[in-house]
Enzyme design. Structure first.
Site, PDB file in Angstrom:
ATOM      1  N   ASP A 103      83.595   4.921   1.891  1.00  0.00           N
ATOM      2  CA  ASP A 103      82.836   4.699   0.665  1.00  0.00           C
ATOM      3  C   ASP A 103      81.829   3.594   0.955  1.00  0.00           C
ATOM      4  O   ASP A 103      82.218   2.510   1.393  1.00  0.00           O
ATOM      5  CB  ASP A 103      83.807   4.255  -0.449  1.00  0.00           C
ATOM      6  CG  ASP A 103      83.501   4.880  -1.784  1.00  0.00           C
ATOM      7  OD1 ASP A 103      82.342   4.750  -2.227  1.00  0.00           O
ATOM      8  OD2 ASP A 103      84.415   5.467  -2.394  1.00  0.00           O
ATOM      9  N   ASP A 204      78.209   5.031  -3.172  1.00  0.00           N
ATOM     10  CA  ASP A 204      78.555   4.617  -4.534  1.00  0.00           C
ATOM     11  C   ASP A 204      77.327   4.173  -5.330  1.00  0.00           C
ATOM     12  O   ASP A 204      76.469   3.449  -4.813  1.00  0.00           O
ATOM     13  CB  ASP A 204      79.519   3.423  -4.410  1.00  0.00           C
ATOM     14  CG  ASP A 204      80.044   2.939  -5.744  1.00  0.00           C
ATOM     15  OD1 ASP A 204      80.904   3.628  -6.306  1.00  0.00           O
ATOM     16  OD2 ASP A 204      79.597   1.876  -6.220  1.00  0.00           O
ATOM     17  N   GLU A 261      76.607   9.336  -5.117  1.00  0.00           N
ATOM     18  CA  GLU A 261      77.025   9.349  -6.524  1.00  0.00           C
ATOM     19  C   GLU A 261      75.753   9.200  -7.356  1.00  0.00           C
ATOM     20  O   GLU A 261      75.076   8.183  -7.276  1.00  0.00           O
ATOM     21  CB  GLU A 261      77.985   8.195  -6.795  1.00  0.00           C
ATOM     22  CG  GLU A 261      78.679   8.370  -8.126  1.00  0.00           C
ATOM     23  CD  GLU A 261      79.322   7.092  -8.651  1.00  0.00           C
ATOM     24  OE1 GLU A 261      80.211   7.203  -9.496  1.00  0.00           O
ATOM     25  OE2 GLU A 261      78.908   5.991  -8.253  1.00  0.00           O
ATOM     26  N   HIS A 330      88.604   9.446  -9.011  1.00  0.00           N
ATOM     27  CA  HIS A 330      89.365   8.271  -9.454  1.00  0.00           C
ATOM     28  C   HIS A 330      88.773   7.630 -10.702  1.00  0.00           C
ATOM     29  O   HIS A 330      89.306   6.630 -11.175  1.00  0.00           O
ATOM     30  CB  HIS A 330      89.404   7.251  -8.317  1.00  0.00           C
ATOM     31  CG  HIS A 330      88.034   6.756  -7.965  1.00  0.00           C
ATOM     32  ND1 HIS A 330      87.072   7.579  -7.394  1.00  0.00           N
ATOM     33  CD2 HIS A 330      87.436   5.557  -8.147  1.00  0.00           C
ATOM     34  CE1 HIS A 330      85.954   6.897  -7.240  1.00  0.00           C
ATOM     35  NE2 HIS A 330      86.137   5.674  -7.684  1.00  0.00           N
ATOM     36  N   ASP A 331      87.671   8.171 -11.216  1.00  0.00           N
ATOM     37  CA  ASP A 331      87.010   7.587 -12.387  1.00  0.00           C
ATOM     38  C   ASP A 331      87.193   8.405 -13.654  1.00  0.00           C
ATOM     39  O   ASP A 331      86.628   8.059 -14.700  1.00  0.00           O
ATOM     40  CB  ASP A 331      85.490   7.463 -12.126  1.00  0.00           C
ATOM     41  CG  ASP A 331      85.163   6.383 -11.111  1.00  0.00           C
ATOM     42  OD1 ASP A 331      85.935   5.415 -10.994  1.00  0.00           O
ATOM     43  OD2 ASP A 331      84.124   6.516 -10.441  1.00  0.00           O
TER      44      ASP A 331
END
Ligand code: NOJ
Length: 556
Positions: A103, A204, A261, A330-331
């Site tokens: 990430d 990210d 993202e 995970h969000d």
């Protein structure tokens, strides 16, 4: 069947598995997942059939935002292990033919990063690596922007007497992408990991790196603290220059996978970001689809919107760029709890939603535990929430006078912690995740919902995922084939075909609690065309009838 050609690439044929290291597997019994734990489970992942592992941040961090606040880009968080553990993980993954993505979090660092600590010093030559401004003469912050995690986007720093910008938590100061030395330091760090042999990055919050020049106030602040100031810093003009430079200085020299993202990127703009001739990213996680989840609790599934959104992205990138396919990360809360029916059709809805997204054109991502149909956690009190976003919201809502019961009901269905509870390996203590005290409570349903039991059950969600992965691997049409929606306006069924060089498949998913009967016209499957279904006797049933949450794949 005029499939638009896509060039062949390994990352288009891959299936990616997302690991949240803190919650995947604890190798040393301290209650927190770690790299040795991941190594222990590499055979499980190989057996599942995935090709690529994406690890959420594993770097030193004070964990204000569970690792998305990085204090050293070239180290390993001691809770997770050492650099030797990472090297071992990379080697053991590669030995099994599994690639590893990291990430890359470079919109911001931690306030505990040495760069920021240096930048705080007045006169430091790193001062301009972050974004500093004086407050307004009336003592207010430099402008009225709000953080994505609630409250003002500025924090006053006593040491230097100025405010710094933080679009996320106050412990996540934004890096200043206008500073060329800072950018070069980021590129050096990325090349260092690539030279070590990592196979790519998920990038990210990358659409936030450019801010509105001049940092003006938002013109019409409503409830500022509740509405992040996206229009001032999300996908702003000029951002693509940064993206081009980042890619040219790093990824372009390696055969790696990149997925950005991409909050705020529309399908009309997406070809600029992932167009195969642009030299930027390979894929994006688009956010239009996330809007379908609703922001306040469980709004259920709006099938018409889902079809139009996903179809727009499928057709919009056709022949030009590649989609990242996902329904969990995970969000966001667990998809079976959000869209499915965990009470009456848990297994059927988990597998129907899976088939719906998995066979589209793009690279499928699976979030840990999704392959088991893991569900939201039955939170019973506000102090069970760990996530900084939830904790900030609770503070703010409390100040607004919301009752505890109301806040709890909202977070039960919307909190990111739903996806972050430990992976459910077995029916035993702590779901086999740790012999210690888990950092976040294990979902009590591990007694019947766990990997070990599902491995032995041919009808399990896990075995359905394995079958989907095997089929996708065996059939180039399911990777590269053209996508076309069928039954466009049907209110229950999501159906589409995939076509390539005379071959055609039909995906049929009844995403509702009611049985369905209909006409498939030209998309009616031939006899013996059945490939996969989530009801045991599906092969013998007519394709024009589906039971609740029944999903099937046919060769036409
Ligand atoms: C997106 C990440 O997925 C999320 O977990 C994180 O909180 C923010 N970016 C900030 O880094």
């Amino acid at each position: 069947m005029n499939a638009v050609a896509h060039t062949q690439r390994w990352w288009k044929e891959a299936v990616v598995y997302q690991i949240y290291p803190r919650s995947f597997m604890d190798g040393n019994g301290d209650g927190t997942g770690d790299l040795p734990g991941i190594i222990e489970q590499l055979d499980y992942l190989k057996d599942l059939g995935v090709d690529v592992l994406w690890l959420c941040p594993i770097f030193p961090s004070p964990n204000d935002d569970n690792g998305y606040d990085i204090a050293d880009y070239q180290g390993i968080l001691s809770d997770f292990g050492t650099m030797a553990d990472f090297d071992n993980l990379l080697e053991q993954a590669h030995d099994r033919g599994l690639r590893v993505l990291l990430d890359l979090v470079v919109n911001h660092s931690s306030d505990e990063h040495a760069w920021f600590q240096e930048a705080r010093q007045p006169g430091s030559d790193k001062r301009d690596w972050y974004i500093w401004r004086d407050g307004k003469p009336n003592g207010e912050p430099p402008n009225n922007w709000a953080s994505i995690f609630s409250g003002p986007a500025w924090e006053y720093d006593d040491l230097s007497g100025q405010y710094y910008l933080h679009l996320f938590s106050r412990k996540q100061p934004d890096l200043n992408w206008e500073n060329a030395e800072m950018r070069e330091a980021v590129y050096r760090m990325v090349r260092w990991w690539l030279d070590k042999g990592v196979d790519g990055f998920r990038i990210d919050a990358i659409t936030h790196i450019r801010k509105e020049p001049g940092f003006p106030d938002l013109p019409n602040p409503k409830n500022l603290s509740a509405v992040p100031s996206h229009e001032m810093h999300r996908n702003k003009d000029g951002i693509l220059n940064y993206i081009s430079e980042l890619c040219a200085e790093t990824f372009a020299h390696y055969d790696v996978m990149t997925v950005g993202e991409a909050n705020g990127v529309t399908i009309e703009q997406a070809p600029d970001w992932v167009g195969e001739d642009q030299g930027r990213f390979n894929m994006l996680f688009q956010f239009e689809q996330l809007k379908l989840w609703g922001t306040e609790g469980n709004d259920g599934l709006d099938l018409a919107k889902l079809k139009s959104t996903l179809t727009r992205w499928q057709k919009g990138l056709e022949g030009q760029g590649w989609n990242a396919l996902f329904v969990e990360n995970h969000d966001i809360p667990r998809i079976t709890s959000t869209w499915g029916n965990t009470e009456h059709y848990w297994r059927e809805s988990a597998t129907a939603i899976a088939l719906m997204y998995f066979m589209m054109q793009g690279t499928p991502f699976i979030y840990q535990g999704q392959e088991l149909g893991m569900t939201n956690h039955p939170f019973t009190s506000l102090d069970q929430f760990d996530d900084v976003a939830a904790r900030n919201l609770i503070k703010e809502w409390r100040a607004d006078g919301r009752s505890d019961a109301d806040m709890l009901a909202d977070l039960q269905s919307s909190s990111r912690d739903n996806a972050r509870t430990p992976m459910q390996w077995t029916r035993h203590t702590n779901a086999g995740f740790t012999i210690g005290r888990p950092w976040l409570a294990v979902n009590p349903n591990h007694q019947w919902l766990n990997a070990a039991d599902q491995a032995d059950d041919p009808a399990s969600v896990l075995n359905f995922y394995k079958a989907m992965i095997r089929l996708r691997r065996a059939e180039p049409t399911l990777v590269y084939g053209q996508y076309d929606l069928v039954l466009d306006d049907d209110p229950q069924v999501y159906a589409y075909t995939r076509s390539l060089e005379g071959e055609q498949f039909l995906v049929l998913c009844n995403l509702s609690d009611d049985a369905w009967q209909g006409e498939l016209g030209a998309a009616t499957p031939a006899e013996n065309g059945f490939c996969l279904g989530n009801y045991a006797d599906a092969a013998a049933q007519p394709a024009i009838e589906l039971r609740p949450w029944e999903a099937r794949l046919y060769r036409l």
